[in-house]
Design a protein around this motif. Sequence first.
Motif, mmCIF file in Angstrom:
data_model
loop_
_atom_site.group_PDB
_atom_site.id
_atom_site.type_symbol
_atom_site.label_atom_id
_atom_site.label_comp_id
_atom_site.label_asym_id
_atom_site.label_seq_id
_atom_site.Cartn_x
_atom_site.Cartn_y
_atom_site.Cartn_z
ATOM 1 N N LEU A 183 0.816 -1.216 0.000
ATOM 2 C CA LEU A 183 0.000 0.000 0.000
ATOM 3 C C LEU A 183 0.854 1.271 0.000
ATOM 4 O O LEU A 183 0.319 2.365 -0.111
ATOM 5 N N LEU A 184 2.162 1.109 0.136
ATOM 6 C CA LEU A 184 3.053 2.266 0.182
ATOM 7 C C LEU A 184 3.389 2.736 -1.228
ATOM 8 O O LEU A 184 3.397 1.953 -2.176
ATOM 9 N N ASP A 185 3.672 4.013 -1.351
ATOM 10 C CA ASP A 185 4.114 4.580 -2.621
ATOM 11 C C ASP A 185 5.640 4.605 -2.610
ATOM 12 O O ASP A 185 6.240 5.408 -1.894
ATOM 13 N N PRO A 186 6.298 3.732 -3.382
ATOM 14 C CA PRO A 186 7.767 3.677 -3.356
ATOM 15 C C PRO A 186 8.422 4.954 -3.857
ATOM 16 O O PRO A 186 9.621 5.158 -3.640
ATOM 17 N N ASN A 187 7.663 5.823 -4.520
ATOM 18 C CA ASN A 187 8.219 7.099 -4.958
ATOM 19 C C ASN A 187 8.312 8.100 -3.816
ATOM 20 O O ASN A 187 9.030 9.099 -3.924
ATOM 21 N N ARG A 188 7.597 7.817 -2.719
ATOM 22 C CA ARG A 188 7.602 8.745 -1.597
ATOM 23 C C ARG A 188 8.097 8.097 -0.298
ATOM 24 O O ARG A 188 8.743 8.754 0.509
ATOM 25 N N THR A 189 7.772 6.836 -0.105
ATOM 26 C CA THR A 189 8.179 6.149 1.127
ATOM 27 C C THR A 189 9.433 5.332 0.875
ATOM 28 O O THR A 189 9.421 4.392 0.083
ATOM 29 N N GLN A 190 10.515 5.689 1.561
ATOM 30 C CA GLN A 190 11.810 5.053 1.330
ATOM 31 C C GLN A 190 12.278 4.197 2.500
ATOM 32 O O GLN A 190 13.189 3.383 2.350
ATOM 33 N N PHE A 191 11.674 4.373 3.676
ATOM 34 C CA PHE A 191 12.120 3.653 4.866
ATOM 35 C C PHE A 191 10.917 3.090 5.612
ATOM 36 O O PHE A 191 9.853 3.718 5.662
ATOM 37 N N VAL A 192 11.094 1.903 6.194
ATOM 38 C CA VAL A 192 9.998 1.230 6.882
ATOM 39 C C VAL A 192 10.485 0.685 8.219
ATOM 40 O O VAL A 192 11.495 -0.014 8.286
ATOM 41 N N TYR A 193 9.743 1.007 9.277
ATOM 42 C CA TYR A 193 9.945 0.360 10.570
ATOM 43 C C TYR A 193 8.944 -0.791 10.657
ATOM 44 O O TYR A 193 7.750 -0.592 10.416
ATOM 45 N N TYR A 194 9.431 -1.979 11.009
ATOM 46 C CA TYR A 194 8.527 -3.095 11.276
ATOM 47 C C TYR A 194 8.571 -3.380 12.781
ATOM 48 O O TYR A 194 9.648 -3.604 13.348
ATOM 49 N N VAL A 195 7.392 -3.371 13.409
ATOM 50 C CA VAL A 195 7.305 -3.536 14.862
ATOM 51 C C VAL A 195 6.195 -4.526 15.193
ATOM 52 O O VAL A 195 5.099 -4.437 14.637
ATOM 53 N N GLN A 196 6.457 -5.466 16.087
ATOM 54 C CA GLN A 196 5.390 -6.305 16.609
ATOM 55 C C GLN A 196 4.695 -5.552 17.742
ATOM 56 O O GLN A 196 5.310 -4.733 18.424
ATOM 57 N N HIS A 197 3.437 -5.848 17.951
ATOM 58 C CA HIS A 197 2.616 -5.041 18.861
ATOM 59 C C HIS A 197 3.086 -5.052 20.306
ATOM 60 O O HIS A 197 2.703 -4.179 21.084
ATOM 61 N N ASP A 198 3.917 -6.019 20.673
ATOM 62 C CA ASP A 198 4.364 -6.093 22.065
ATOM 63 C C ASP A 198 5.852 -5.782 22.224
ATOM 64 O O ASP A 198 6.450 -6.123 23.245
ATOM 65 N N PHE A 199 6.444 -5.129 21.229
ATOM 66 C CA PHE A 199 7.857 -4.739 21.303
ATOM 67 C C PHE A 199 7.938 -3.217 21.203
ATOM 68 O O PHE A 199 7.817 -2.663 20.120
ATOM 69 N N LYS A 200 8.144 -2.566 22.319
ATOM 70 C CA LYS A 200 8.185 -1.106 22.307
ATOM 71 C C LYS A 200 9.620 -0.611 22.464
ATOM 72 O O LYS A 200 10.490 -1.304 22.990
ATOM 73 N N PHE A 201 9.858 0.606 21.984
ATOM 74 C CA PHE A 201 11.172 1.228 22.129
ATOM 75 C C PHE A 201 11.338 1.688 23.573
ATOM 76 O O PHE A 201 10.396 2.187 24.194
#
Length: 254
Positions: A183-201
């Motif tokens: 669903l991302l536009d590769p012309n605009r979105t260049q970086f992706v964070y992948y996070v599981q719902h129970d792993f917080k920073f």
Amino acid sequence: MMDFKSMQEKLERARIQAALAAKKLSLNEMAKEDDYIHSEGLNVGGGSAHSASASASASSSNDNHEYTDFDMETAIVITTNLIPSHPSIGMLKETIASFSYLSGLSPNTQIYITVDPLIHRGYKQGREQMWAKEGKEREEEEERLEAYVTALYEAYEHERNYHILVNTKNIHIGGSLAKAVNLLDPNRTQFVYYVQHDFKFMDVINHTAMVKTMREYPDVLRLVRFNKRSTRPNARNRPCWNRTDAVNSVNGIH
């Protein structure tokens, strides 16, 4: 965090693994799955620039808010599934709140929350047999999951930069991640964070420095992993650890 190209390569590997697992299904189940993927316009193998742009354009046409390039350069994908604390979304909210540790991230960053349904009877993942609950226990789990999804919509459906993706069948982490990335536009979105719902920073992360360094070293820095635990000692024996051309600090990142 990953750059878009690395994410596509990772999803292609996930597609191959999913294809191997699909051999466990009957021919009828495989046919139904194929029909579903094509009818929904999904590509669990990583997607193409065309399909991603088309999806992004369709979404933006229904949204009067104009996002800047800064808002769109990074996206966050959070995968969720039924856990004992549901239907409460408290744990998810804590994880989302921890994104404030990502110093320099736009407050309008697009956030995709995926929801996997319950597994079907006799599902196999590799050699592991996973048995779905039946009868009253199954009904109770379905009710909790439904209440969880309702709570998600109540909390986030009016937030313009939040997108809730509820799967109609269990496609697991790889499939859910692919669904969001498509669903991302590769012309605009260049970086992706992948996070599981129970792993917080738990500490401040210099997002600005990471993005700057990834741009400066596109062939070297393509993936940043945030370990839950300390790096294992045997990792020091891997080739990348002892490279002679490595640097100790770039843009304040050590």
